[in-house]
Design a protein around this motif. Structure first.
Motif, PDB file in Angstrom:
ATOM      1  N   ASN A 458       0.831  -1.213   0.000  1.00 28.91           N
ATOM      2  CA  ASN A 458       0.000   0.000   0.000  1.00 28.91           C
ATOM      3  C   ASN A 458       0.863   1.259   0.000  1.00 28.91           C
ATOM      4  OD1 ASN A 458      -2.241  -1.658   0.093  1.00 28.91           O
ATOM      5  ND2 ASN A 458      -2.396  -1.583   2.343  1.00 28.91           N
ATOM      6  N   GLU A 459       1.909   1.270   0.836  1.00 24.21           N
ATOM      7  CA  GLU A 459       2.784   2.448   0.879  1.00 24.21           C
ATOM      8  C   GLU A 459       3.553   2.602  -0.425  1.00 24.21           C
ATOM      9  OE1 GLU A 459       6.325   4.334   3.706  1.00 24.21           O
ATOM     10  OE2 GLU A 459       5.103   2.658   4.421  1.00 24.21           O
ATOM     11  N   PHE A 460       3.935   1.482  -1.002  1.00 22.60           N
ATOM     12  CA  PHE A 460       4.656   1.520  -2.275  1.00 22.60           C
ATOM     13  C   PHE A 460       3.784   2.113  -3.382  1.00 22.60           C
ATOM     14  CE2 PHE A 460       5.239  -0.831  -6.316  1.00 22.60           C
ATOM     15  CZ  PHE A 460       6.465  -0.318  -6.682  1.00 22.60           C
ATOM     16  N   CYS A 461       2.543   1.653  -3.494  1.00 25.05           N
ATOM     17  CA  CYS A 461       1.644   2.158  -4.537  1.00 25.05           C
ATOM     18  C   CYS A 461       1.337   3.639  -4.319  1.00 25.05           C
ATOM     19  CB  CYS A 461       0.352   1.341  -4.545  1.00 25.05           C
ATOM     20  SG  CYS A 461       0.563  -0.374  -5.075  1.00 25.05           S
ATOM     21  N   ARG A 462       1.166   4.041  -3.064  1.00 22.68           N
ATOM     22  CA  ARG A 462       0.888   5.446  -2.770  1.00 22.68           C
ATOM     23  C   ARG A 462       2.074   6.330  -3.181  1.00 22.68           C
ATOM     24  NH1 ARG A 462      -0.920   4.532   1.786  1.00 22.68           N
ATOM     25  NH2 ARG A 462       0.943   4.834   3.064  1.00 22.68           N
ATOM     26  N   TRP A 463       3.286   5.876  -2.891  1.00 28.15           N
ATOM     27  CA  TRP A 463       4.485   6.636  -3.278  1.00 28.15           C
ATOM     28  C   TRP A 463       4.607   6.733  -4.804  1.00 28.15           C
ATOM     29  CZ3 TRP A 463       8.839   5.019  -6.044  1.00 28.15           C
ATOM     30  CH2 TRP A 463       9.921   5.895  -6.056  1.00 28.15           C
ATOM     31  N   CYS A 464       4.331   5.658  -5.493  1.00 29.15           N
ATOM     32  CA  CYS A 464       4.438   5.663  -6.956  1.00 29.15           C
ATOM     33  C   CYS A 464       3.452   6.649  -7.576  1.00 29.15           C
ATOM     34  CB  CYS A 464       4.167   4.263  -7.511  1.00 29.15           C
ATOM     35  SG  CYS A 464       5.498   3.085  -7.169  1.00 29.15           S
ATOM     36  N   ILE A 465       2.199   6.644  -7.096  1.00 29.15           N
ATOM     37  CA  ILE A 465       1.175   7.531  -7.672  1.00 29.15           C
ATOM     38  C   ILE A 465       1.488   8.984  -7.365  1.00 29.15           C
ATOM     39  CG2 ILE A 465      -1.245   8.239  -7.459  1.00 29.15           C
ATOM     40  CD1 ILE A 465      -0.914   5.839  -9.201  1.00 29.15           C
ATOM     41  N   GLN A 466       1.984   9.249  -6.163  1.00 24.91           N
ATOM     42  CA  GLN A 466       2.204  10.643  -5.752  1.00 24.91           C
ATOM     43  C   GLN A 466       3.558  11.191  -6.182  1.00 24.91           C
ATOM     44  OE1 GLN A 466       1.606  10.711  -1.518  1.00 24.91           O
ATOM     45  NE2 GLN A 466      -0.598  10.306  -1.641  1.00 24.91           N
ATOM     46  N   ASN A 467       4.507  10.320  -6.476  1.00 23.80           N
ATOM     47  CA  ASN A 467       5.861  10.796  -6.769  1.00 23.80           C
ATOM     48  C   ASN A 467       6.385  10.281  -8.106  1.00 23.80           C
ATOM     49  OD1 ASN A 467       6.773  12.141  -4.023  1.00 23.80           O
ATOM     50  ND2 ASN A 467       5.761  10.242  -3.461  1.00 23.80           N
ATOM     51  N   ARG A 468       6.924   9.089  -8.097  1.00 25.02           N
ATOM     52  CA  ARG A 468       7.691   8.599  -9.247  1.00 25.02           C
ATOM     53  C   ARG A 468       6.870   8.447 -10.510  1.00 25.02           C
ATOM     54  NH1 ARG A 468      12.004   8.835 -12.070  1.00 25.02           N
ATOM     55  NH2 ARG A 468      12.915   6.888 -12.814  1.00 25.02           N
ATOM     56  N   TRP A 469       5.649   7.915 -10.411  1.00 25.99           N
ATOM     57  CA  TRP A 469       4.865   7.608 -11.610  1.00 25.99           C
ATOM     58  C   TRP A 469       3.615   8.468 -11.719  1.00 25.99           C
ATOM     59  CZ3 TRP A 469       7.380   4.688 -14.986  1.00 25.99           C
ATOM     60  CH2 TRP A 469       8.451   3.927 -14.501  1.00 25.99           C
ATOM     61  N   ARG A 470       3.694   9.639 -11.186  1.00 20.96           N
ATOM     62  CA  ARG A 470       2.558  10.567 -11.257  1.00 20.96           C
ATOM     63  C   ARG A 470       2.470  11.165 -12.656  1.00 20.96           C
ATOM     64  NH1 ARG A 470       1.658  15.657  -7.124  1.00 20.96           N
ATOM     65  NH2 ARG A 470      -0.396  16.330  -7.913  1.00 20.96           N
ATOM     66  N   PRO A 471       1.309  11.107 -13.329  1.00 17.15           N
ATOM     67  CA  PRO A 471       1.179  11.696 -14.684  1.00 17.15           C
ATOM     68  C   PRO A 471       1.474  13.192 -14.664  1.00 17.15           C
ATOM     69  CG  PRO A 471      -0.682  10.260 -14.181  1.00 17.15           C
ATOM     70  CD  PRO A 471       0.076  10.419 -12.906  1.00 17.15           C
TER      71      PRO A 471
END
Length: 982
Positions: A458-471
């Protein structure tokens, strides 16, 4: 050396901004860029395999300017255009913390004044550059620092300008050293020790995006300058025993085990670099190389990471889901979703006539697969999830596999009862538990899985959406749903299996290394068991049907008599008289019994006769010795050569007796893994196991030392710097020319060059009494008289003809010939002579000077490192024929036995350690069944403080006092508690 454009371009690639290679397209195979990439990076075709291999023509004009063939390279400056990574100077210039001046790259064994003089006359100094078989040695893609090579290695006595760390422990014992050398910002000795000029520059043939010295330091927790020194020492073909004894100041007084661990880690890193290199060549040949894929491959630091990155580019497979989606043309849609989601219309990709594009859902699935692949291959994303897992409770679980009873033996299933419903955090699990779980899994008895908490995902997916893989713009809900599904799919299908493989590979690797190291510690303990010289021994190989084999050996290990007696077939009384006559005839009062079949009954038989005083007037005692490997040795070519015509069963009895008389000389004849003091040795890497055990044997034989004029070829081949051929040549030279008078004569032996002489000379002894006796008995051929060098050829000996070859008393000590000059100066300072070596008056003179000035001041005055001076002091102080094994335990001689039924909880007994494992120590308490001391009972407080120890814990051969805690008669298990070490 790699070509110049390659280094320059690699530096440019690693330095380019992140935006130049968009994060979502890393590792995608862009065939349209292949031509461009070919001009940017050209992998080297093949690592050189021999020093005779010619250098490719295209690389010649790009090298650092050459000097004459006989001129040493002194790099006051590098060729213009060659980029030198500044931080490399700190890791390579281990010799000096202050590296402002480039002249400090060149280190010699002389004083600074002499070094400057040499620099002026460098054009005349011969210095052929050594070329290594494998040049995978150094630090970073663009790091190249020139080194200097000299014809003969310098003396350690003038290698260090400043004082080095002094150790109180005896240089000839395997003293306990720190578990790990804690990394420090600066050298604990004040300044890192200067490295000799013979070192090659630290450069890697296969260049990576990581510094091998820094990574090695991080993985072994050893200072960077020490790691760099160790790499250079190994590159220069130095052996571990030589480094540990004669180059201690360069390795910050590391012990042999720590040095061996560094060597294994270094070999692993080089193997990874070579594998990356071959993978790059293969992918480039297939035309799939891209700039981002190249960088990802060069960043790999483990085989698991390399496998993960290179898996989609393996030929012969149908391709990954992401590759098939790219073939359908959906890669552009995936990029647009991240870069400009407002302009993405997935309906435009729908094509009813194409499988995989026939519906909107198929298009979304294809885009999802491409995004999942991008996420799973992204370095920053993987670094984040790995860091996240470090702080979370990751659990490993094992359970009974669902298999049919026909395939698995029920007895095997019972062996894994503890692990049929097992769960443990990976940070707490023990090494032996990992090895047991792996064995159960290989036998199809257990199933194993790694459990990562949902909170991590859950923390990993949240970080990806908000940071690394945010459109990079507003994305419609249906597109965000595709992105969320991509993250879930990437984690579940790609990242989670990768993490599981990495966790298990790390756990298994650590467990295997610890198992091998434990095996090595036990082997060292066994090899260094104190010898029992001067006794006539009767070796007994017990047996039932075929009888007990007897062998009586003399104090010099000669076979005096062999026989067979049948003690357990109703003829015991008649055979007792036969045994008594043999013992009386040869005046033998010590019986050595092998611990194999019928050992317990044979022990009871002899104990009963001894109790009845049957062998009077002899006071007979007996001991039990491990016979592991004796049967294998008895049918080996070595045994056939040593004991021709003797029955193999009788050879076993001879070997059993010799194991007490001189354990080291006998056990080196047997392959180490057959000695039987290991744990899970069949489940670990056999290559690692063999290399480690052979290194342990070499270390033990070298540190004990051998008398060159009486030792066997088998023992000689295990000396550092020697091998089978060189040992054979030494024996042949000895038989042809008579005994060696001094160490310098070793240089006349065929195949023994300067490097081999340097490595072995300090471990070879020449007994002065033997030489004097030989000279008196053979005056006409006495080697002490004028000797003319018979070996006249192209290479003339440095010893002129008709020169008196005199014995040198220093040749009977551990002092290396390169330090003889320092030793003589030290003798002059204390007013001693060579003929006082090992005598009490020598010890008194040395102690007086040490108390007056201190070892550091003396070393400074002699311009030698403290460790080298300590070796000299030890060599001058120790008596002739000194054997440090006498400080350790002797076999446990007994006259009576105790039965298992006689034991009671609370009984205090003495016993001998048989084997040490990661979960406990097995102790022979004389009841026919070894008891187990759980590892939790072996505490530092119970270990002897005054006794010299060879390892950090208990090892085979040590005598202990124990208390019986629990007795399980049906399973014949005895649990003990350690009281103290005797």
């Amino acid at each position: 050396m790699s070509s110049l454009p390659r280094r320059a371009k690699l530096k440019a690639q690693t330095a380019e901004p992140k935006d130049d290679c968009s994060f979502f397209s890393e590792l995608s195979s862009a065939s349209e860029e292949d031509d461009k990439e070919d001009s940017i990076w050209e992998p080297q075709k093949k690592a050189p395999r021999s020093r005779k291999q010619p250098v490719p023509k295209e690389s010649k004009p790009k090298r650092v300017p050459r000097v004459k063939k006989n001129t040493p390279k002194i790099s006051d400056g590098l060729e213009e255009g060659v980029t030198v990574k500044e931080e490399l100077n700190r890791s390579v210039a281990i010799a000096d913390a202050d590296m402002d001046d480039r002249k400090n790259e060149v280190y010699t064994a002389q004083t600074l004044k002499t070094a400057k003089g040499k620099r002026k006359n460098s054009a005349q100094a011969p210095s052929p550059q050594r070329t290594k078989k494998l040049k995978v040695e150094a630090t970073s893609p663009s790091a190249k620092v020139e080194g200097v090579s000299s014809e003969t290695p310098p003396s350690t006595s003038t290698m260090c300008e400043g004082p080095c760390k002094e150790e109180d422990e005896d240089d000839f014992t395997f003293g306990q050293s720190p578990l790990k050398k804690v990394k420090t910002g600066s050298c604990p000795q004040g300044q890192p020790v200067k490295f000799p000029a013979s070192a090659s520059s630290l450069q890697e043939e296969v260049e990576m995006n990581w510094d091998i010295v820094q990574v090695l330091s991080a993985r072994t927790n050893i200072e960077v300058w020490v790691c760099a020194n160790i790499i250079r020492l190994f590159n220069d073909d130095n052996t571990i025993p030589f480094i540990v004894r004669y180059r201690r100041e360069l390795i910050n007084n590391l012990d042999a085990d720590s040095l061996r661990e560094v060597q294994q880690t270094l070999e692993e890193l080089r193997a990874i670099a070579k594998k990356v290199h071959s993978t790059i060549q293969k992918i480039k040949k297939d035309g799939k190389m891209s700039d981002c894929l190249l960088r990802a491959l060069l960043n790999c630091r483990s085989f698991e990471e390399l496998e993960h990155v290179s898996a989609p580019y393996k030929t012969g497979s149908k391709g990954t889901k992401a590759q098939r989606a790219k073939q359908l043309g959906l890669e552009g849609a995936a990029r647009t979703l991240l870069e400009n989601p407002g302009q993405l219309n997935l309906l435009s990709y729908v094509n009813a006539n194409v499988k995989g594009l026939s519906a909107l859902q198929d298009v979304e699935t294809g885009v999802q697969h491409i995004l999942a692949d991008m996420i799973a291959k992204d370095k920053d994303t993987l670094d984040f999830i790995r860091k996240l897992c470090q702080n979370r409770p990751i659990c490993i679980q094992s359970s009974l596999a669902k298999v049919s009873s026909k395939k698995v033996n029920e007895k095997d299933v019972d062996k894994f009862q503890l692990y049929q419903n097992f769960s443990c955090y990976i940070r707490n699990i023990h090494h032996h538990q990992i090895l047991a779980i792996n064995r159960g899994e290989n036998l199809k008895i257990l199933t194993v899985k790694v459990n990562i908490p949902d909170g991590v995902k859950n923390e990993f997916c949240r970080w990806c959406i908000q940071n690394r893989w945010r459109p990079r713009g507003f994305a419609r809900p249906e597109l965000m749903k595709v992105l969320h599904n991509s993250l879930d799919d990437s984690f579940k299908r790609l990242i989670y299996p990768l993490l599981c493989r990495e966790f298990r590979a790390k756990l298994t690797s650590d467990a295997e290394k610890e198992s091998v190291m434990m095996f090595g510690r036990n082997l060292r303990q066994l090899l260094l068991t104190s010898p029992v010289p001067g006794r006539t021994l009767m070796g007994v190989d017990p047996g039932y049907k075929h009888g007990c084999k007897l062998a009586i050996i003399s104090p010099t290990s000669q076979i005096l008599h062999t026989d067979v007696v049948y003690l357990h077939s109703g003829q015991g009384f008649r055979e007792a008289e036969k045994i008594k006559q043999l013992l009386l005839n040869f005046n033998c009062s010590t019986v050595v019994i092998g611990n194999g079949t019928a050992c317990r009954e044979t022990e009871a038989y002899f104990a009963d006769l001894i109790t009845k005083n049957y062998f009077a007037p002899l006071d007979v005692v007996y001991c039990i010795v491990s016979e592991a490997g004796a049967s294998i040795y008895s049918v080996s070519p070595e045994a056939n050569k040593e004991m021709p015509g003797l029955d193999p069963n009788l050879r076993s009895a001879v070997s059993i007796a010799r194991r007490v008389q001189d354990p080291l000389a006998e056990l080196v004849k047997i392959e180490p893994k057959h000695i039987g003091v290991g744990m899970y040795q069949h489940d670990v890497s056999q290559i690692l196991l063999k290399a480690t055990l052979n290194s342990i044997v070499e270390e033990c034989v070298s540190f004990v030392g051998v008398d060159i004029n009486i030792c066997s070829e088998v023992l000689l081949r295990h000396i550092a710097g020697l091998n089978g051929n060189r040992a054979k040549n030494i024996i042949e030279w000895r038989e042809k020319n008579g005994p060696f008078i001094n160490r310098e004569q070793l240089k006349k032996v065929k195949g023994l060059g300067p490097k081999s002489f340097q490595q072995c000379a300090g471990f070879i002894r020449i007994n002065q009494d033997y030489i004097r006796t030989f000279c008196s008995q053979h005056p006409e051929s006495a080697p002490c008289a004028d000797v003319t060098d018979k070996k006249q050829g192209k290479k003339k000996s440095k010893t002129p003809a008709n020169v008196v070859l005199k014995p040198n008393p220093l040749d009977q000590t551990c002092i290396h010939p390169e330090s003889y000059v320092i030793a003589m100066r030290f003798l002059s300072s204390i007013g001693g002579t060579l003929y006082e070596i090992g005598k009490p008056e020598m010890q008194q003179k040395i102690n007086f000077l040490l108390e007056k000035e201190g070892i550091n001041k003396i070393a400074e005055g002699l311009q030698t490192p403290v460790p080298t001076l300590q070796v000299i002091i030890d060599g001058l102080s120790q008596p002739e024929s000194f054997d440090f094994r006498t400080d350790f335990d002797k076999p446990d001689f007994k006259r009576s036995i105790v039965c298992l039924e006689d034991l009671q909880v609370g009984t205090v007994l003495t016993g001998k350690v048989e084997n040490a494992t990661l979960f406990g120590v097995f102790v022979d308490i004389g009841v026919g069944r070894a008891g187990l001391i759980p590892i939790r009972s072996v505490t530092e407080a119970k270990l002897s403080k005054t006794k010299t120890r060879r390892s950090l814990g208990l090892g085979p051969g040590e005598r202990v006092e124990v208390r019986v805690v629990q007795i399980d008669l049906p399973r014949s298990r005895i649990t003990l508690d350690l009281i103290r070490v005797l």
